[in-house]
Enzyme design. Structure first.
Site, mmCIF file in Angstrom:
data_model
loop_
_atom_site.group_PDB
_atom_site.id
_atom_site.type_symbol
_atom_site.label_atom_id
_atom_site.label_comp_id
_atom_site.label_asym_id
_atom_site.label_seq_id
_atom_site.Cartn_x
_atom_site.Cartn_y
_atom_site.Cartn_z
ATOM 1 N N ASP A 480 6.510 -88.791 -58.419
ATOM 2 C CA ASP A 480 7.857 -88.827 -57.846
ATOM 3 C C ASP A 480 8.533 -87.460 -57.925
ATOM 4 O OD1 ASP A 480 10.074 -90.016 -56.679
ATOM 5 O OD2 ASP A 480 10.070 -91.736 -58.031
ATOM 6 N N ASP A 550 12.988 -95.765 -50.151
ATOM 7 C CA ASP A 550 13.503 -96.738 -51.121
ATOM 8 C C ASP A 550 14.189 -97.895 -50.410
ATOM 9 O OD1 ASP A 550 12.566 -95.490 -53.344
ATOM 10 O OD2 ASP A 550 14.429 -94.454 -53.838
#
Ligand code: GLA
Length: 725
Positions: A480, A550
């Site tokens: 990430d 997301d």
């Protein structure tokens, strides 16, 4: 021969499977661009020049006895700075005199089979030298002596080529590279639209299309990553180009940092496009004998619209960009705990996830953020990659054993490039993050960016990662990256080289990714950056899949996935079914099947009915894997163009099987709607799996399927699997 040099006319012709790219060595060594488009047999296209193509009212050139030749209005391959051609330049090198006038002309060239690797950078590769041919053109500035090698590679089986540049300093003294574009393509018209992918967090890669105008247009990132805001992709297309018709030129930058793509119309109605590292915030000191390699641009030409352009990118990336066993191996169907638990989980809780997952046929559990240091919320511990044994109920290895006891694979989350302000690492090494002297550092999500331009910083983080990965049976890593770079500078560089930090940072990240993929060749990497903030071919070279966004709302996901599919294959698009209430499990599954597929929720909450649907989806994932991951995508109804429905289909390469999906986004107005399929064999008959109905490919593509019978309420969806008889 895919690349030829016509000695007599001094013309280079580069033929890929479906395109020709032609330029000539004009007088005084100017590299004049002649043609890029559908494949043509001729080389004698240099005749255009004598037709006054470059006529200018007030020509300006150096030592050329042709009053009509002016670099400023000529299509050029590698335009210099401040010398005759005053459009966006391809290269600007400041010299010891303090000016950056740069003018590079042809010296020599070589043509050879295969494709060279780019030092320290991700790039398309060949499996065998017969798959591509490379042309290297050496150019030199006769005043400063600075040289550049222009790399062009054409692919045998794809309508695709790549361009990159290596700048070399053999001059005996330092020079300063202020700008280097990896591609420069000039057209003699501006009758084009430009398509780009814009966005933000939760809304990545939305399609935008606008005609070129005399206002310089472009996209860029100066955020340190390719960013949510603009993807490093642009297409220059005919005004009437659609999915199936018209010329489309796609450009995609194999780079994960700052970039620009610019389209500029010159005073004589031609268009120049350039793509490369964003020159804002960039400068590189080239010591004598040193060189600088710019990342490459992938250029795809389609004469049959955007659909064909996208399919070419997809196939190209599956065979020449994504590497290792995961390029074609079936990816594990995963469940990730992030949306279900955030950081509020325990080892025991995740074991219940694994138990349920196993019952449903899921292959892998991914433990997301929160397993290390004291990380119970996002204010601390990045950089402290030490297992929180209290949370997991013991050492990581024991916890993984409990997961593996169910026969599941195990994946884990890292954010290697970051450090929390509240972390032992930051307290010990406050200068290890990106920063400049005397200025406060902007904080974002309570974290700073580690200075990966510095070897000792990279080594430290990598040693922790290496330890965890080598001591435990870990099958997958989610890598990430949750903030952008700001106040960019490095304590590891002298003041004169601070503007190298952005690029050195990206090179440092690639270095770690390289070490990771070499040391752990079986590891499956999934890229992520607050969702899809670094979804680019550079990352795809290391991580075969990247989390798209997301935003897991299925209807919102449609435009994200359609946009992403402009150049990225289905197998790269991280897509999961979440607890979002916007649609039922069936529709959520139908949409996530377009990508890597998985679940992002608490499986303990499933009802018996849910479980039945999920088991069916898991079977479908395997049943349709090949047609989705190895087949061709056809975008049938794009959500940006139709308020009511979106539809797409995958067709196997041999046209024996197809999977059609359609989703209702808003209750449609039409009485009956026929969805015309694409890519099938008109002469074949196809049986629809569920109903057993048989239709010809010709019927399905010309008359279409009547959609109304499949449900017309918001969030309804269907998929049809067709097999040829
Ligand atoms: C990012 C990712 C999410 C999740 C969180 C964890 O936002 O996109 O999927 O991993 O970080 O902090």
């Amino acid at each position: 021969m895919p690349v030829i040099f016509d000695e007599e006319r001094k013309i280079f012709k580069l033929d890929s499977a479906g395109s020709s790219y032609i330029f000539e060595v004009y007088e005084q060594g100017y590299l004049v661009h002649l043609y890029y488009g559908a494949k043509i047999p001729d080389t004698n296209v240099g005749g255009f020049i004598d037709k006054g193509f470059f006529a200018s009212e007030c020509p300006m050139n150096i030592n050329i006895d042709n009053p009509r030749f002016s670099p400023d209005v000529s299509p050029l391959e590698f335009s210099g700075e401040g010398s005759g051609d005053l459009r966006s330049s391809t290269i600007a090198v400041r010299n010891q005199d303090g000016n950056n006038v740069t003018d590079m002309r042809y010296v020599s060239h070589k043509i050879y089979p295969g494709k060279p690797a780019l030092e320290g950078l991700p790039a398309l590769y060949v499996n065998d030298d017969s798959e591509a041919t490379t042309l290297e053109v050496l150019v030199r500035d006769s005043v400063t002596g600075v040289e550049a090698i222009l790399y062009y590679t054409v692919f045998e089986r794809f309508s695709a080529m790549t361009r990159s540049v290596k700048v070399i300093n053999p001059t005996g003294s330092e020079v300063y590279l202020e700008r280097v574009m990896s591609s420069c393509v000039d057209w003699d018209t501006h009758d084009f639209d430009m398509i780009t992918l814009y966005g933000k967090w939760l809304k990545e890669r939305s399609l935008e299309r606008a005609p070129l105008t005399h206002i310089k247009q472009g996209i860029a990132s100066k955020r340190g990553s390719s960013s949510h805001h603009h993807n490093p992709f642009a297409a220059i297309v005919d005004h009437d180009c659609n999915e199936d018709y018209g010329s489309a030129y796609g450009f995609n930058f194999v780079y994960s940092g700052n970039f620009i793509f610019e389209a500029e119309i010159d005073p004589f109605a031609g268009t120049r496009t350039v793509m490369g590292i964003n020159p804002e915030g960039f400068e590189w000191t080239l010591g004598s004998g040193e060189s600088f390699t710019a990342p490459e641009v992938v250029m795809v030409y389609s004469g049959r619209g955007l659909g064909e352009m996208s399919r070419t990118f997809h196939r190209l990336y599956m065979t020449h960009l994504v590497r290792g066993k995961w390029a074609h191996a079936v990816r594990p169907l995963l469940i990730n705990n992030w949306e279900a638990t955030g950081m509020d989980f325990t080892g025991d809780k995740l074991v219940t996830f694994a138990e349920r997952a196993k019952e449903l046929g899921i292959d892998m559990l991914v433990m997301d953020d929160g397993w290390f240091g004291r990380r119970d919320d996002d204010t601390s511990s990045l950089g402290d990659w030490f297992v929180n044994e209290e949370k997991l109920g013991g050492p990581l290895s024991g916890f993984i054993d409990r997961i593996k006891a169910f026969g599941l694979k195990f994946g884990i989350w890292f954010e290697p490039e970051m450090v929390s302000r509240d972390s032992d690492l930051y307290r010990a090494h406050p200068d290890w993050c990106i920063h400049v002297p005397r200025r406060e550092k902007s904080i974002s999500r309570s974290q700073y960016v580690l200075d990966f331009s510095r070897e000792e910083v990279r080594d430290y983080i990598y040693s922790l990662m290496h330890g965890i990965l080598s001591e435990n049976h870990i099958d997958y890593v989610k890598w990430d990256f949750n903030r952008y770079l700001s106040e960019v500078g490095s304590a590891g560089l002298p003041a004169s080289r601070q503007k190298e930090t952005f690029h050195r940072y990206v090179l440092g990240t690639y270095d770690i990714l390289n070490r990771l993929t070499s040391d752990f060749p079986d590891l499956l990497l999934e890229g992520c950056a607050s969702g899809g903030g670094r979804f680019d071919p550079g990352m795809l070279y290391y991580s075969p899949q990247i989390w798209c966004s997301d935003n897991t709302d299925p209807i919102e996901r449609l435009s994200i996935q359609f946009g992403t599919s402009m150049c990225y294959p289905a197998s790269s698009m991280g897509a999961h079914v979440s607890a979002s209430r916007r649609a039922g499990y069936e529709t959520k599954g139908n949409i996530a099947l377009w990508g890597t597929f998985g679940y992002e929720l608490d499986p303990n909450t499933f009802t018996e009915d849910d479980k039945e649907i999920i088991r069916a989806q898991v079977n479908e994932y395997h049943k349709y894997y090949d047609v989705i991951h190895e087949g061709d995508l056809y975008r049938l109804i794009t959500p940006d163009k139709n308020d009511f429905r979106a539809a797409w289909m995958f067709v196997s390469r041999d046209r024996q099987a197809a999977l059609v999906t359609s989703v209702v986004m808003r209750t449609p107005e039409d009485r009956s709607f026929y969805l015309k399929l694409k890519g099938l064999d008109p002469d074949k008959y196809y049986v629809e799996d569920e109903s057993g109905e048989v239709y010809s490919g010709a019927l399905l593509m010309n008359a279409g399927l009547c959609l109304n019978k499949y449900g017309n309420a918001d969030g309804d969806s269907f998929k049809l699997y067709l097999r040829s008889l």
